[in-house]
Design a protein around this motif. Sequence first.
Motif, PDB file in Angstrom:
ATOM      1  N   GLN A   1       0.826  -1.216   0.000  1.00 42.33           N
ATOM      2  CA  GLN A   1       0.000   0.000   0.000  1.00 42.33           C
ATOM      3  C   GLN A   1       0.857   1.262   0.000  1.00 42.33           C
ATOM      4  O   GLN A   1       0.531   2.241  -0.682  1.00 42.33           O
ATOM      5  CB  GLN A   1      -0.941  -0.010   1.198  1.00 42.33           C
ATOM      6  N   THR A   2       1.937   1.249   0.748  1.00 46.28           N
ATOM      7  CA  THR A   2       2.830   2.401   0.785  1.00 46.28           C
ATOM      8  C   THR A   2       3.431   2.643  -0.595  1.00 46.28           C
ATOM      9  O   THR A   2       3.476   3.780  -1.070  1.00 46.28           O
ATOM     10  CB  THR A   2       3.940   2.195   1.833  1.00 46.28           C
ATOM     11  N   ALA A   3       3.883   1.593  -1.234  1.00 44.78           N
ATOM     12  CA  ALA A   3       4.444   1.725  -2.584  1.00 44.78           C
ATOM     13  C   ALA A   3       3.384   2.248  -3.546  1.00 44.78           C
ATOM     14  O   ALA A   3       3.655   3.150  -4.355  1.00 44.78           O
ATOM     15  CB  ALA A   3       4.996   0.385  -3.054  1.00 44.78           C
ATOM     16  N   GLN A   4       2.171   1.700  -3.459  1.00 45.49           N
ATOM     17  CA  GLN A   4       1.085   2.120  -4.355  1.00 45.49           C
ATOM     18  C   GLN A   4       0.771   3.600  -4.216  1.00 45.49           C
ATOM     19  O   GLN A   4       0.457   4.264  -5.203  1.00 45.49           O
ATOM     20  CB  GLN A   4      -0.177   1.291  -4.097  1.00 45.49           C
ATOM     21  N   LYS A   5       0.861   4.135  -2.992  1.00 43.18           N
ATOM     22  CA  LYS A   5       0.604   5.568  -2.773  1.00 43.18           C
ATOM     23  C   LYS A   5       1.553   6.428  -3.601  1.00 43.18           C
ATOM     24  O   LYS A   5       1.257   7.577  -3.890  1.00 43.18           O
ATOM     25  CB  LYS A   5       0.782   5.943  -1.291  1.00 43.18           C
ATOM     26  N   HIS A   6       2.701   5.850  -3.955  1.00 42.87           N
ATOM     27  CA  HIS A   6       3.724   6.587  -4.695  1.00 42.87           C
ATOM     28  C   HIS A   6       3.869   6.091  -6.128  1.00 42.87           C
ATOM     29  O   HIS A   6       4.875   6.351  -6.786  1.00 42.87           O
ATOM     30  CB  HIS A   6       5.048   6.507  -3.939  1.00 42.87           C
ATOM     31  N   GLY A   7       2.863   5.358  -6.596  1.00 39.81           N
ATOM     32  CA  GLY A   7       2.844   4.914  -7.985  1.00 39.81           C
ATOM     33  C   GLY A   7       3.776   3.764  -8.305  1.00 39.81           C
ATOM     34  O   GLY A   7       4.190   3.586  -9.453  1.00 39.81           O
ATOM     35  N   ILE A   8       4.112   2.962  -7.296  1.00 35.52           N
ATOM     36  CA  ILE A   8       5.033   1.833  -7.473  1.00 35.52           C
ATOM     37  C   ILE A   8       4.306   0.546  -7.106  1.00 35.52           C
ATOM     38  O   ILE A   8       3.678   0.463  -6.048  1.00 35.52           O
ATOM     39  CB  ILE A   8       6.297   2.021  -6.605  1.00 35.52           C
ATOM     40  N   ASP A   9       4.397  -0.453  -7.967  1.00 42.62           N
ATOM     41  CA  ASP A   9       3.724  -1.735  -7.733  1.00 42.62           C
ATOM     42  C   ASP A   9       4.745  -2.790  -7.327  1.00 42.62           C
ATOM     43  O   ASP A   9       5.625  -3.142  -8.109  1.00 42.62           O
ATOM     44  CB  ASP A   9       2.992  -2.185  -8.994  1.00 42.62           C
ATOM     45  N   ILE A  10       4.644  -3.267  -6.094  1.00 39.13           N
ATOM     46  CA  ILE A  10       5.532  -4.340  -5.620  1.00 39.13           C
ATOM     47  C   ILE A  10       4.739  -5.604  -5.308  1.00 39.13           C
ATOM     48  O   ILE A  10       5.272  -6.552  -4.731  1.00 39.13           O
ATOM     49  CB  ILE A  10       6.369  -3.910  -4.392  1.00 39.13           C
ATOM     50  N   SER A  11       3.484  -5.637  -5.709  1.00 39.23           N
ATOM     51  CA  SER A  11       2.584  -6.733  -5.330  1.00 39.23           C
ATOM     52  C   SER A  11       2.954  -8.078  -5.943  1.00 39.23           C
ATOM     53  O   SER A  11       2.508  -9.120  -5.449  1.00 39.23           O
ATOM     54  CB  SER A  11       1.141  -6.381  -5.688  1.00 39.23           C
ATOM     55  N   ASN A  12       3.758  -8.085  -6.988  1.00 40.81           N
ATOM     56  CA  ASN A  12       4.135  -9.359  -7.620  1.00 40.81           C
ATOM     57  C   ASN A  12       5.449  -9.922  -7.103  1.00 40.81           C
ATOM     58  O   ASN A  12       5.879 -10.987  -7.542  1.00 40.81           O
ATOM     59  CB  ASN A  12       4.212  -9.189  -9.141  1.00 40.81           C
ATOM     60  N   GLN A  13       6.082  -9.220  -6.182  1.00 37.95           N
ATOM     61  CA  GLN A  13       7.333  -9.735  -5.620  1.00 37.95           C
ATOM     62  C   GLN A  13       7.044 -10.941  -4.730  1.00 37.95           C
ATOM     63  O   GLN A  13       5.951 -11.087  -4.200  1.00 37.95           O
ATOM     64  CB  GLN A  13       8.042  -8.653  -4.813  1.00 37.95           C
ATOM     65  N   GLU A  14       8.058 -11.774  -4.564  1.00 36.39           N
ATOM     66  CA  GLU A  14       7.936 -12.967  -3.729  1.00 36.39           C
ATOM     67  C   GLU A  14       9.177 -13.082  -2.852  1.00 36.39           C
ATOM     68  O   GLU A  14      10.303 -13.010  -3.351  1.00 36.39           O
ATOM     69  CB  GLU A  14       7.809 -14.186  -4.640  1.00 36.39           C
ATOM     70  N   ALA A  15       8.971 -13.250  -1.559  1.00 36.97           N
ATOM     71  CA  ALA A  15      10.082 -13.316  -0.611  1.00 36.97           C
ATOM     72  C   ALA A  15      10.968 -14.527  -0.874  1.00 36.97           C
ATOM     73  O   ALA A  15      10.484 -15.606  -1.216  1.00 36.97           O
ATOM     74  CB  ALA A  15       9.554 -13.361   0.822  1.00 36.97           C
ATOM     75  N   ARG A  16      12.255 -14.309  -0.712  1.00 34.00           N
ATOM     76  CA  ARG A  16      13.230 -15.393  -0.815  1.00 34.00           C
ATOM     77  C   ARG A  16      14.335 -15.123   0.192  1.00 34.00           C
ATOM     78  O   ARG A  16      14.466 -14.015   0.710  1.00 34.00           O
ATOM     79  CB  ARG A  16      13.788 -15.514  -2.230  1.00 34.00           C
ATOM     80  N   GLN A  17      15.123 -16.140   0.449  1.00 24.99           N
ATOM     81  CA  GLN A  17      16.234 -16.017   1.393  1.00 24.99           C
ATOM     82  C   GLN A  17      17.535 -15.791   0.639  1.00 24.99           C
ATOM     83  O   GLN A  17      17.737 -16.312  -0.464  1.00 24.99           O
ATOM     84  CB  GLN A  17      16.345 -17.274   2.254  1.00 24.99           C
ATOM     85  N   LEU A  18      18.423 -15.018   1.233  1.00 31.24           N
ATOM     86  CA  LEU A  18      19.763 -14.804   0.707  1.00 31.24           C
ATOM     87  C   LEU A  18      20.458 -16.149   0.537  1.00 31.24           C
ATOM     88  O   LEU A  18      20.402 -16.996   1.437  1.00 31.24           O
ATOM     89  CB  LEU A  18      20.559 -13.928   1.678  1.00 31.24           C
ATOM     90  N   GLU A  19      21.074 -16.365  -0.612  1.00 33.32           N
ATOM     91  CA  GLU A  19      21.747 -17.630  -0.922  1.00 33.32           C
ATOM     92  C   GLU A  19      23.232 -17.398  -1.167  1.00 33.32           C
ATOM     93  O   GLU A  19      23.644 -16.303  -1.536  1.00 33.32           O
ATOM     94  CB  GLU A  19      21.119 -18.257  -2.171  1.00 33.32           C
TER      95      GLU A  19
END
Length: 161
Positions: free
Chosen positions: A61-79
């Motif tokens: 929601q914070t990103a969307q307020k600024h015109g940025i879409d992060i909804s398709n990201q998926e969490a992963r662990q550092l490898e």
Amino acid sequence: MVVKQRRVLFVCLGNICRSPLAEGVFRHHVKQAGLEEQIYVDSAGTANWHRGKKPDIRSIQTAQKHGIDISNQEARQLEDEDFEKFHYIVAMDSTNLANIQAKAPYLHTANVRLLLQDEQKDVPDPYYGANEGFDEVYELVRGGTYNFLQEIRDVMEPTEI
């Protein structure tokens, strides 16, 4: 002309609040600069608690307020491979910076650093707080990623830009 691609990885603890926001904001800066072919952006967490999950809804929601879409990201662990795959591994805070450095192979090519390195300041974890914490994170990330992009541009060859 051969274009060398710079690869940047933003890292926080769970990869659902700060680093996804940093990834999205930095990608936005990169796009505005017309450098999408020259700079690859990703994010990860030092812990694996949220692997495969979307960012926290408050980050989205914070990103969307600024015109940025992060909804398709998926969490992963550092490898381990990330230390060779990425030129820059950028920690959101000093605790995660220490965890990244502890995990790093003895010999690696990544430049491991803090996002707000010049100020020696952490981007606070907003997970357990109110929505205002996400707004604060956005502002810190916006300024930090903008400055970081300028640093990268300063070291790129003119033929890369």
